[in-house]
Design a protein around this motif. Sequence first.
Motif, PDB file in Angstrom:
ATOM      1  N   HIS A 138      20.512  57.420  15.398  1.00 12.03           N
ATOM      2  CA  HIS A 138      19.360  56.675  14.890  1.00 12.03           C
ATOM      3  C   HIS A 138      18.517  56.123  16.042  1.00 12.03           C
ATOM      4  O   HIS A 138      17.276  56.113  15.975  1.00 12.03           O
ATOM      5  N   LEU A 139      19.204  55.675  17.095  1.00 11.06           N
ATOM      6  CA  LEU A 139      18.469  55.166  18.255  1.00 11.06           C
ATOM      7  C   LEU A 139      17.671  56.285  18.925  1.00 11.06           C
ATOM      8  O   LEU A 139      16.529  56.065  19.350  1.00 11.06           O
ATOM      9  N   MET A 140      18.266  57.461  18.998  1.00  9.17           N
ATOM     10  CA  MET A 140      17.574  58.587  19.631  1.00  9.17           C
ATOM     11  C   MET A 140      16.324  58.972  18.840  1.00  9.17           C
ATOM     12  O   MET A 140      15.303  59.354  19.425  1.00  9.17           O
ATOM     13  N   GLN A 141      16.388  58.844  17.517  1.00 10.75           N
ATOM     14  CA  GLN A 141      15.232  59.178  16.696  1.00 10.75           C
ATOM     15  C   GLN A 141      14.079  58.218  16.934  1.00 10.75           C
ATOM     16  O   GLN A 141      12.901  58.604  16.898  1.00 10.75           O
ATOM     17  N   GLN A 142      14.419  56.957  17.166  1.00 11.12           N
ATOM     18  CA  GLN A 142      13.391  55.944  17.316  1.00 11.12           C
ATOM     19  C   GLN A 142      12.985  55.704  18.765  1.00 11.12           C
ATOM     20  O   GLN A 142      11.933  55.097  19.013  1.00 11.12           O
ATOM     21  N   SER A 143      13.811  56.141  19.705  1.00 14.18           N
ATOM     22  CA  SER A 143      13.588  55.764  21.103  1.00 14.18           C
ATOM     23  C   SER A 143      12.297  56.342  21.672  1.00 14.18           C
ATOM     24  O   SER A 143      11.581  55.662  22.410  1.00 14.18           O
ATOM     25  N   VAL A 144      11.987  57.596  21.338  1.00 15.45           N
ATOM     26  CA  VAL A 144      10.795  58.234  21.914  1.00 15.45           C
ATOM     27  C   VAL A 144       9.536  57.501  21.490  1.00 15.45           C
ATOM     28  O   VAL A 144       8.684  57.150  22.327  1.00 15.45           O
ATOM     29  N   GLU A 145       9.425  57.246  20.199  1.00 20.71           N
ATOM     30  CA  GLU A 145       8.235  56.553  19.703  1.00 20.71           C
ATOM     31  C   GLU A 145       8.170  55.120  20.235  1.00 20.71           C
ATOM     32  O   GLU A 145       7.092  54.622  20.583  1.00 20.71           O
ATOM     33  N   TYR A 146       9.330  54.466  20.306  1.00 20.90           N
ATOM     34  CA  TYR A 146       9.372  53.086  20.809  1.00 20.90           C
ATOM     35  C   TYR A 146       8.945  53.036  22.274  1.00 20.90           C
ATOM     36  O   TYR A 146       8.129  52.185  22.664  1.00 20.90           O
ATOM     37  N   GLU A 147       9.467  53.949  23.084  1.00 22.54           N
ATOM     38  CA  GLU A 147       9.115  53.968  24.507  1.00 22.54           C
ATOM     39  C   GLU A 147       7.637  54.304  24.700  1.00 22.54           C
ATOM     40  O   GLU A 147       6.976  53.736  25.575  1.00 22.54           O
ATOM     41  N   ARG A 148       7.122  55.232  23.880  1.00 21.76           N
ATOM     42  CA  ARG A 148       5.712  55.584  23.992  1.00 21.76           C
ATOM     43  C   ARG A 148       4.828  54.374  23.657  1.00 21.76           C
ATOM     44  O   ARG A 148       3.829  54.113  24.346  1.00 21.76           O
ATOM     45  N   LYS A 149       5.213  53.649  22.624  1.00 21.93           N
ATOM     46  CA  LYS A 149       4.438  52.479  22.214  1.00 21.93           C
ATOM     47  C   LYS A 149       4.450  51.402  23.292  1.00 21.93           C
ATOM     48  O   LYS A 149       3.405  50.841  23.646  1.00 21.93           O
ATOM     49  N   LYS A 150       5.636  51.095  23.821  1.00 26.97           N
ATOM     50  CA  LYS A 150       5.749  50.070  24.852  1.00 26.97           C
ATOM     51  C   LYS A 150       5.044  50.500  26.142  1.00 26.97           C
ATOM     52  O   LYS A 150       4.425  49.679  26.831  1.00 26.97           O
ATOM     53  N   PHE A 151       5.132  51.779  26.449  1.00 24.25           N
ATOM     54  CA  PHE A 151       4.473  52.285  27.639  1.00 24.25           C
ATOM     55  C   PHE A 151       2.957  52.134  27.528  1.00 24.25           C
ATOM     56  O   PHE A 151       2.282  51.730  28.482  1.00 24.25           O
ATOM     57  N   GLN A 152       2.415  52.430  26.353  1.00 19.50           N
ATOM     58  CA  GLN A 152       0.976  52.311  26.142  1.00 19.50           C
ATOM     59  C   GLN A 152       0.538  50.855  26.216  1.00 19.50           C
ATOM     60  O   GLN A 152      -0.511  50.535  26.785  1.00 19.50           O
ATOM     61  N   GLN A 153       1.338  49.943  25.636  1.00 24.51           N
ATOM     62  CA  GLN A 153       1.016  48.520  25.707  1.00 24.51           C
ATOM     63  C   GLN A 153       1.011  48.033  27.151  1.00 24.51           C
ATOM     64  O   GLN A 153       0.121  47.271  27.559  1.00 24.51           O
TER      65      GLN A 153
END
Length: 285
Positions: A138-153
């Motif tokens: 479950h973490l792997m499914q969410q990690s890419v989108e989460y990292e992309r969001k935080k990176f953009q912020q």
Amino acid sequence: LEKRVRDIVHKAFWDCLEAQLNEDPPTYDHTIRLLGEIKETLLSFLLPGHTRLRNQINEVLDLELIKQEAENGALDISRLAEFIIGMMGTLCAPVRDEEIKKLRDIREFFPLLRAIFSVLDLMKMDMANFALSSIRPHLMQQSVEYERKKFQQFLLKQPNSLDVTTEWLEESVNDVMSETEVPPSPSGAAAAASRVSHLCPTTIQNQAYLRLLKWDHLNRPFPETILMDQIRFQEMQIELDQLTITAAVLLVIYNIAGSVLSGLPGFMDKLKNIIKPLLTGMASP
């Protein structure tokens, strides 16, 4: 320093507990407190459906009842220890069966109590590892989108935070463009756009990582996006330099020695075994 202070505090606590248990009659204040911690730890291992086990733990490790038994001199420590070890054996992973077996061989209560806490710490680690492995998909499914969001912020707040990374990638693009032949195109801006459009992202990425193997770590900042891996790249750079030197030495020796020595079985392996220790500790400039 923190570890040293913690060890001193733990030693003082266990020394105080041992002194209380050696009194005549024994004092069980600290022991009851530890039994409460053991109870909470055992309960934390249970799943919502373990109602029977939960009731057993609450019934046998009833701290109020234990306190009354201690005050009246009726506390059966061996019975409590046997129940705790049995419950630990029920809840532990199979890899801890040997530790549980060793607990049953300890006859003195004070060393047994310390050993119980040591095994409980291992069981906590096992439980944490199991929980992580269970939620990892479950973490792997969410990690890419989460990292992309935080990176953009982060990038919006600090637009210049990736200057080194940008320069690194631009240099890699230039390297690939200088080595790649592209179809003829008009001159000027159109030519540049045409050359870039024919570049393969994977090729640029490979070239970028190859550049890191010859990075000047002393005089140039490392790209921000892979800063956490800088030590790994430094180690790989040293290994690459050692491999290059080894290959060069072998090539020179083979050219000088000729086919007479080069054909000997095990000759190359023997040379490598001689050269490798000489390069131990070599650091990149």
